[in-house]
Structure formats: structure tokens, C-alpha cells
Motif scaffolding. Structure first.
Motif, PDB file in Angstrom:
ATOM      1  N   ASP A  15       0.821  -1.210   0.000  1.00 48.38           N
ATOM      2  CA  ASP A  15       0.000   0.000   0.000  1.00 48.38           C
ATOM      3  C   ASP A  15       0.856   1.262   0.000  1.00 48.38           C
ATOM      4  O   ASP A  15       0.477   2.282  -0.601  1.00 48.38           O
ATOM      5  N   GLU A  16       2.036   1.187   0.625  1.00 53.70           N
ATOM      6  CA  GLU A  16       2.938   2.334   0.605  1.00 53.70           C
ATOM      7  C   GLU A  16       3.525   2.531  -0.789  1.00 53.70           C
ATOM      8  O   GLU A  16       3.671   3.668  -1.259  1.00 53.70           O
ATOM      9  N   LEU A  17       3.855   1.437  -1.459  1.00 48.48           N
ATOM     10  CA  LEU A  17       4.370   1.536  -2.831  1.00 48.48           C
ATOM     11  C   LEU A  17       3.314   2.129  -3.754  1.00 48.48           C
ATOM     12  O   LEU A  17       3.621   2.956  -4.625  1.00 48.48           O
ATOM     13  N   ALA A  18       2.061   1.723  -3.568  1.00 50.67           N
ATOM     14  CA  ALA A  18       0.974   2.263  -4.391  1.00 50.67           C
ATOM     15  C   ALA A  18       0.801   3.760  -4.134  1.00 50.67           C
ATOM     16  O   ALA A  18       0.563   4.539  -5.071  1.00 50.67           O
ATOM     17  N   CYS A  19       0.929   4.165  -2.870  1.00 51.88           N
ATOM     18  CA  CYS A  19       0.827   5.583  -2.531  1.00 51.88           C
ATOM     19  C   CYS A  19       1.937   6.376  -3.206  1.00 51.88           C
ATOM     20  O   CYS A  19       1.693   7.464  -3.760  1.00 51.88           O
ATOM     21  N   ARG A  20       3.128   5.858  -3.195  1.00 55.46           N
ATOM     22  CA  ARG A  20       4.246   6.535  -3.850  1.00 55.46           C
ATOM     23  C   ARG A  20       4.009   6.671  -5.348  1.00 55.46           C
ATOM     24  O   ARG A  20       4.351   7.694  -5.960  1.00 55.46           O
ATOM     25  N   ALA A  21       3.432   5.648  -5.950  1.00 58.82           N
ATOM     26  CA  ALA A  21       3.122   5.716  -7.380  1.00 58.82           C
ATOM     27  C   ALA A  21       2.113   6.828  -7.658  1.00 58.82           C
ATOM     28  O   ALA A  21       2.228   7.561  -8.653  1.00 58.82           O
TER      29      ALA A  21
END
Length: 213
Positions: free
Chosen positions: A37-43
Motif C-alpha cells: 500500500d505504501e508503494l501504491a501511494c508513492r506511485a
């Protein structure tokens, strides 16, 4: 006769390198994996044009913790930030969307000008709420205090009890619209501590409610 020459001391043997599993353990402790979910937020931040970099995990006494903080350098290709801010990704995303979807259009509507930059007084700060012992949302990278908005034409709108009618209109629009995207909205008139900035945070409230004063 036996020799009396001193025998040279031997250099100590080099320490054995750590085992590969020990090295891996140390690496995992130093850089914990970033959840999906953090990677998706960064994207999503990249798609919004936010300029950011990863910040080392924060874990300070007496409980100020941000597991995956970011250093925000700007909130979009055309929205600068001064100074840089350390925030969690969710708060960075909420702020970037709010600036693009609400503040920039309000600046265009009221002043017929483009939003160029914002200034902030604090983002991550390991401290309690004013006058209490309970940790502030700033202690979790979950809040930002915005002190002013700068427009492309050179005007700066400071967050205060404005006397200029257009500035008062602009600040009122921003403040009212913030209640919803953010869970706490405080500013001039709330109390003396918030007389010169907007405090926006994503505090978790019962039933997803908000606290706006």
C-alpha cells in the motif's frame, strides 16, 4: 649460544566476515521492506508530480514513529514547498490533491492567478499537543501546518485573520473545503496557537468523523 634477537609479533588475523545470513538480517533491520500500500501511494504521488525522496524510518522517544516517511520537496510540478517537509505518504498525498483540486482553483477564481508555492511551519515534529501530554499528529508525520500561499504574480497570502476582502474570501474557501479531505482543520480563531497557520491532519476519528474549528 641461543639467539637473543626479538621475535617479531605476528599481526592479528583479520576478523572473519559476517555470515551471509547475518548480513541479510542487518540489512533488513536497516531498511525495512515497504508494504504494497505504501508503494501504491508513492506511485500516486509520482502521478501527481510530487517531488519526494525516501526518508529513514523514524522511531523517537516517547513514541514518535513514522515507519515509511518521505521528504517532500514540492507538491507538484508547479507548486513549490518551503522548507522541505517530512510526512507520511497518506498525508503527502492528501495535501498534494487538496492543493491541486481546491487551493489552485480558488487562487484562480479569487485572484485570477496561479498558485506557485506554499510555506509550512511544521510537518513531522516529535512533540505533544499544545497544553497536553498526548502526542500530536505531527509526531506521526500525519499533519502539516500551512502558513502562507504564494501566487505566480508575486502576491503572498499569509494565513491570519485577513483584513483584505479577497484574501479573507480565499482563506475561507480553503478552510471550509479542507474539512473532509482532512480529519482535523484548525486555524485563526480556533485558539492562540493556530492564529497564523492552518493545521491539517489525518487523525483517525470514530466513524470517520472530522473536527473542524
Amino acid at each position: 649460544m641461543p639467539s637473543t634477537r626479538p621475535v617479531p609479533e605476528q599481526a592479528p588475523a583479520p576478523a572473519a566476515p559476517p555470515r551471509s545470513d547475518e548480513t541479510a538480517d542487518e540489512s533488513r533491520r536497516a531498511t525495512p521492506p515497504v508494504p504494497t500500500d505504501e508503494l501504491a501511494c508513492r506511485a500516486r504521488l509520482r502521478a501527481l508530480g510530487v517531488d519526494f525522496s525516501d526518508h529513514a524510518p523514524i522511531d523517537e522517544a516517547p513514541g514518535c514513529i513514522v515507519a515509511h516517511p518521505l521528504t517532500i520537496k514540492s507538491f507538484g510540478k508547479n507548486i513549490d514547498l518551503a522548507p522541505e517537509a517530512v510526512l507520511n505518504c497518506a498525508t503527502a498525498e492528501a495535501t498534494a490533491r487538496f492543493l491541486a483540486d481546491v487551493v489552485a482553483p480558488a487562487a484562480k477564481s479569487v485572484f485570477d492567478d496561479d498558485l506557485l508555492a506554499i510555506s509550512h511551519g511544521s510537518a513531522f515534529v516529535c512533540r505533544p499537543r499544545n497544553g497536553t501530554t498526548k502526542l500530536s499528529e505531527h509526531a506521526f508525520g500525519n499533519a502539516i501546518d500551512i502558513g502562507g500561499f504564494k501566487l505566480a504574480g508575486g502576491r503572498t497570502i499569509n494565513v491570519t485573520a485577513a483584513t483584505d476582502s479577497r484574501e479573507a474570501d480565499f482563506l475561507s474557501r480553503v478552510r471550509m473545503a479542507a474539512c473532509g479531505p482532512f480529519k482535523t482543520v484548525l486555524g485563526p480563531g480556533t485558539d492562540a496557537d493556530h492564529a497564523q497557520h492552518f493545521h491539517f491532519d489525518l487523525a483517525k476519528r470514530r466513524n470517520g468523523g472530522t473536527y473542524c474549528r
